[in-house]
Scaffold this motif. Structure first.
Motif, PDB file in Angstrom:
ATOM      1  N   PRO A 270       2.527   3.378   4.388  1.00 20.39           N
ATOM      2  CA  PRO A 270       1.838   4.051   5.489  1.00 20.39           C
ATOM      3  C   PRO A 270       2.698   4.199   6.752  1.00 20.39           C
TER       4      PRO A 270
ATOM      5  N   ARG B 291      -4.974   8.823  -4.235  1.00 18.73           N
ATOM      6  CA  ARG B 291      -3.863   9.099  -3.346  1.00 18.73           C
ATOM      7  C   ARG B 291      -3.226   7.822  -2.808  1.00 18.73           C
ATOM      8  N   VAL B 292      -3.916   6.703  -2.941  1.00 17.88           N
ATOM      9  CA  VAL B 292      -3.408   5.428  -2.430  1.00 17.88           C
ATOM     10  C   VAL B 292      -3.319   4.443  -3.593  1.00 17.88           C
TER      11      VAL B 292
ATOM     12  N   ILE C 263       0.874  -1.172   0.000  1.00 16.64           N
ATOM     13  CA  ILE C 263       0.000   0.000   0.000  1.00 16.64           C
ATOM     14  C   ILE C 263       0.905   1.214   0.000  1.00 16.64           C
ATOM     15  N   TRP C 264       0.726   2.073  -0.988  1.00 16.30           N
ATOM     16  CA  TRP C 264       1.616   3.215  -1.166  1.00 16.30           C
ATOM     17  C   TRP C 264       0.783   4.484  -1.255  1.00 16.30           C
ATOM     18  N   HIS C 265       1.154   5.494  -0.464  1.00 14.33           N
ATOM     19  CA  HIS C 265       0.473   6.784  -0.482  1.00 14.33           C
ATOM     20  C   HIS C 265       1.266   7.757  -1.348  1.00 14.33           C
TER      21      HIS C 265
END
Length: 189
Positions: free
Chosen positions: A34, A139-140, A6-8
């Motif tokens: 995160p 955004r994610v 999971i990348w912001h």
């Protein structure tokens, strides 16, 4: 300690821009996990590529945003209706006291005021639509398998280099101690 996929998407200052990990062009876009275990620079154009990553959509947030927009529209309509009723009420009160000339002047001034009020929401709508278009960008993200595996390999290699550096430092320290090596025997037999 596994790295989540999971990348912001974050933006950094122009002075902090670095090369994209894929195309090496200077960019200010960064993908961060995160818990901030890992990050890398990537062009915003790559974020739109299906083969690189896919956006993770938060449906609850989208529904809440739509509901808020509906509520705002209802409130704006109610305010407009109330203002219209108040204007008619004032006109009726003024009509009893003044001539028809005064009515024409009042109508002209209220018409001008309404035109000004109408122009302000249009400007606000333009600003809101620009802001909404920026907010609509995901955004994610979730990286595709190959790119995620590359990030895991880079993380593993970095940890291995760190471990090897620590071992070489320990070995240097041991070798610098004179008592580390055995002494030559002094007794002749």
């Amino acid at each position: 300690m596994s790295l989540p996929n999971i990348w912001h998407h974050r933006k950094v200052a122009d002075s902090s821009a670095k090369g994209c990990d894929l195309c090496y062009k200077t960019t200010t876009s960064v993908l961060v996990t995160p818990d901030k275990q890992d990050h890398f620079y990537v062009c915003a154009a790559h974020l739109k590529e299906v083969r690189f990553c896919k956006p993770i959509v938060d449906q609850a947030a989208i529904d809440a945003k739509k509901q808020k927009e509906k509520d705002d529209e209802i409130i704006a309509q109610a305010k407009k209706d109330y203002d219209e009723k108040q204007r008619k009420k004032r006109e009726a009160e003024k009509g009893d006291d003044k001539d028809s000339k005064d009515k024409d002047k009042a109508k002209d001034s209220t018409a001008e005021a309404e035109k000004k009020d109408e122009s302000k929401p249009k400007d606000q709508d333009k600003a809101d639509s620009e802001k909404a278009s920026q907010d609509e960008e995901p955004r994610v993200f979730e990286l595709q398998r190959t790119f995620y595996q590359q990030r895991l390999n880079k993380k593993r290699q970095a940890e291995e280099r760190k471990r090897q550096a620590e071992m070489s430092q320990r070995n240097r320290e041991r070798l610098s101690i004179p008592s580390f090596f055995p002494a030559v025997p002094k007794d002749n037999i």
